[in-house]
Scaffold this motif. Structure first.
Motif, PDB file in Angstrom:
ATOM      1  N   VAL A 214       0.841  -1.197   0.000  1.00 33.23           N
ATOM      2  CA  VAL A 214       0.000   0.000   0.000  1.00 33.23           C
ATOM      3  C   VAL A 214       0.873   1.243   0.000  1.00 33.23           C
ATOM      4  CG1 VAL A 214      -1.684   1.369   1.295  1.00 33.23           C
ATOM      5  CG2 VAL A 214      -1.944  -1.114   1.128  1.00 33.23           C
ATOM      6  N   VAL A 215       0.589   2.146  -0.945  1.00 34.98           N
ATOM      7  CA  VAL A 215       1.328   3.409  -1.043  1.00 34.98           C
ATOM      8  C   VAL A 215       0.659   4.481  -0.195  1.00 34.98           C
ATOM      9  CG1 VAL A 215       2.106   5.229  -2.611  1.00 34.98           C
ATOM     10  CG2 VAL A 215       2.122   2.839  -3.360  1.00 34.98           C
ATOM     11  N   SER A 235     -16.485   4.202   2.403  1.00 35.19           N
ATOM     12  CA  SER A 235     -15.977   4.000   1.049  1.00 35.19           C
ATOM     13  C   SER A 235     -14.587   4.617   0.964  1.00 35.19           C
ATOM     14  CB  SER A 235     -16.917   4.660   0.032  1.00 35.19           C
ATOM     15  OG  SER A 235     -16.349   4.626  -1.265  1.00 35.19           O
ATOM     16  N   ILE A 236     -13.598   3.862   0.507  1.00 35.98           N
ATOM     17  CA  ILE A 236     -12.231   4.380   0.408  1.00 35.98           C
ATOM     18  C   ILE A 236     -11.564   3.899  -0.880  1.00 35.98           C
ATOM     19  CG2 ILE A 236     -11.841   4.594   2.889  1.00 35.98           C
ATOM     20  CD1 ILE A 236     -10.399   1.918   2.825  1.00 35.98           C
ATOM     21  N   HIS A 237     -10.586   4.686  -1.352  1.00 31.30           N
ATOM     22  CA  HIS A 237      -9.750   4.315  -2.487  1.00 31.30           C
ATOM     23  C   HIS A 237      -8.333   4.100  -1.957  1.00 31.30           C
ATOM     24  CE1 HIS A 237     -12.357   5.974  -6.020  1.00 31.30           C
ATOM     25  NE2 HIS A 237     -13.076   5.403  -5.080  1.00 31.30           N
ATOM     26  N   VAL A 238      -7.800   2.902  -2.157  1.00 30.66           N
ATOM     27  CA  VAL A 238      -6.471   2.545  -1.666  1.00 30.66           C
ATOM     28  C   VAL A 238      -5.503   2.467  -2.839  1.00 30.66           C
ATOM     29  CG1 VAL A 238      -5.106   0.866  -0.390  1.00 30.66           C
ATOM     30  CG2 VAL A 238      -7.501   1.241   0.229  1.00 30.66           C
ATOM     31  N   ARG A 239      -4.378   3.187  -2.742  1.00 31.92           N
ATOM     32  CA  ARG A 239      -3.363   3.155  -3.776  1.00 31.92           C
ATOM     33  C   ARG A 239      -2.305   2.109  -3.438  1.00 31.92           C
ATOM     34  NH1 ARG A 239      -2.460   9.715  -4.273  1.00 31.92           N
ATOM     35  NH2 ARG A 239      -4.289  10.150  -5.595  1.00 31.92           N
ATOM     36  N   VAL A 240      -2.030   1.247  -4.410  1.00 32.24           N
ATOM     37  CA  VAL A 240      -1.054   0.170  -4.186  1.00 32.24           C
ATOM     38  C   VAL A 240       0.007   0.206  -5.280  1.00 32.24           C
ATOM     39  CG1 VAL A 240      -2.764  -1.283  -3.038  1.00 32.24           C
ATOM     40  CG2 VAL A 240      -2.405  -1.520  -5.505  1.00 32.24           C
ATOM     41  N   GLN A 267     -11.964   0.501  -3.261  1.00 34.17           N
ATOM     42  CA  GLN A 267     -11.454   0.513  -4.630  1.00 34.17           C
ATOM     43  C   GLN A 267      -9.932   0.512  -4.587  1.00 34.17           C
ATOM     44  OE1 GLN A 267     -13.252   3.133  -7.555  1.00 34.17           O
ATOM     45  NE2 GLN A 267     -11.240   3.569  -8.459  1.00 34.17           N
ATOM     46  N   ILE A 268      -9.331  -0.450  -5.275  1.00 34.45           N
ATOM     47  CA  ILE A 268      -7.876  -0.561  -5.324  1.00 34.45           C
ATOM     48  C   ILE A 268      -7.375   0.124  -6.589  1.00 34.45           C
ATOM     49  CG2 ILE A 268      -5.904  -2.115  -5.334  1.00 34.45           C
ATOM     50  CD1 ILE A 268      -7.500  -2.271  -2.782  1.00 34.45           C
ATOM     51  N   ASP A 269      -6.502   1.117  -6.420  1.00 33.18           N
ATOM     52  CA  ASP A 269      -5.940   1.842  -7.549  1.00 33.18           C
ATOM     53  C   ASP A 269      -4.446   1.576  -7.646  1.00 33.18           C
ATOM     54  OD1 ASP A 269      -8.411   3.068  -8.076  1.00 33.18           O
ATOM     55  OD2 ASP A 269      -7.991   4.692  -6.655  1.00 33.18           O
ATOM     56  N   LYS A 270      -4.001   1.222  -8.830  1.00 35.49           N
ATOM     57  CA  LYS A 270      -2.558   1.046  -9.074  1.00 35.49           C
ATOM     58  C   LYS A 270      -1.903   2.417  -9.110  1.00 35.49           C
ATOM     59  CE  LYS A 270      -2.180  -3.466  -9.659  1.00 35.49           C
ATOM     60  NZ  LYS A 270      -1.284  -4.325  -8.829  1.00 35.49           N
ATOM     61  N   TRP A 271      -0.887   2.585  -8.283  1.00 35.58           N
ATOM     62  CA  TRP A 271      -0.203   3.884  -8.204  1.00 35.58           C
ATOM     63  C   TRP A 271       0.869   3.976  -9.268  1.00 35.58           C
ATOM     64  CZ3 TRP A 271       4.694   5.726  -6.075  1.00 35.58           C
ATOM     65  CH2 TRP A 271       4.726   7.135  -5.908  1.00 35.58           C
TER      66      TRP A 271
END
Length: 275
Positions: A214-215, A235-240, A267-271
């Motif tokens: 996780v970033v 609700s959260i957006h996690v940057r990985v 929501q998983i977002d690619k950083w």
């Protein structure tokens, strides 16, 4: 309702205020019972989130209306304190207040006995609801007592200021009870961050950043609110990182919030190094 009609008919602000106090408490109990039934209805295409917020909406409307009524009665009482006038039907007002007091005392005794009859394994929420009803009944009984005292002062000493004084005291008591309800339910309807979980929420958000891969979090997409009393969602957006195990990250994030959130959208977002 009898107190309201009598207070309006005989021009007694004290009795009118007492009637509104009882009406507020009664409507609060009735709307809670209705909400329990309505909230069990399944979600529909039109109301996809269900009906659990019915009680919140009813409580907010009820409390907001009462604040305006109580303010009106308070300012009217202040005017009458400046220029008090005689009440011609002190006996009738006393009888109505006495009947109300008897009814409320009967209710207090009944529900107190009901609480004592519950066993140690009784449902805690049920006991809390009954205790809430008892508390409201005590408040109604005190309002009736204040009206009785004011009518006795008028009858014995012609202290005509006693009626508006009783009304002003009851009005302030109504405002004191209604404003916290209007504020708390208003915050729920405005979807503010629940105060009761704010500390642990801040800690858990920091815990997410410690998960392998996780970033950080998209701070513009971190949302937590109260759906219904005691029901929290988020609700959260996690940057990985690009090589992070998304399924593992998702599982760990959900496990962190599982103890107190009923529903969580992640929501998983690619950083990629951008904002």
């Amino acid at each position: 309702m009898i107190a309201l009609v009598s207070g309006w008919k005989y021009n007694s602000l004290g009795l009118l205020s007492s009637g509104f106090h009882s009406l507020f408490d009664t409507s609060a109990v009735v709307t809670s019972l209705i909400a329990i039934v309505v909230s069990k209805r399944k979600p529909t295409l039109e109301f996809s989130y269900g009906f659990e917020r019915v009680e919140v909406l009813a409580a907010f409307s009820n409390a907001s209306f009462l604040v305006f009524v109580a303010l009106y009665l308070f300012f009217e009482s202040c005017e009458r304190l400046m220029e008090p006038f005689a009440l011609e039907t002190v006996g009738t007002i006393t009888c109505v207040s006495l009947i109300g007091l008897i009814v409320h005392i009967t209710g207090i005794v009944f529900f107190q006995n009901h609480i004592k009859m519950r066993t140690e394994s009784a449902i805690h929420a049920h006991q809390m609801n009954i205790q809430s009803v008892v508390t409201r009944a005590v408040g109604d009984a005190l309002a009736c007592i204040s009206v009785l005292i004011s009518t006795l002062l008028i009858y014995a000493f012609s202290f005509y200021w006693a009626d508006p004084l009783a009304s002003s005291i009851i009005s302030l008591f109504l405002i004191k009870n209604a404003i916290p309800i209007a504020t708390s339910t208003g915050k729920i309807l405005m979807q503010s961050v629940p105060v009761t979980i704010k500390d642990i929420l801040d800690q858990n958000l920091r815990d997410i950043t410690l998960i392998d891969g996780v970033v950080g979090l998209n701070q513009n997409q971190v949302n937590f609110w109260t759906y219904a009393p005691g029901v929290f969602v988020g609700s959260i957006h996690v940057r990985v990182t690009a090589d992070a195990d998304e399924d593992l990250v998702l599982k760990e994030v959900r496990s962190i919030f599982a103890p107190y959130l009923k529903h969580l959208t992640v929501q998983i977002d690619k950083w990629t190094g951008g904002v």
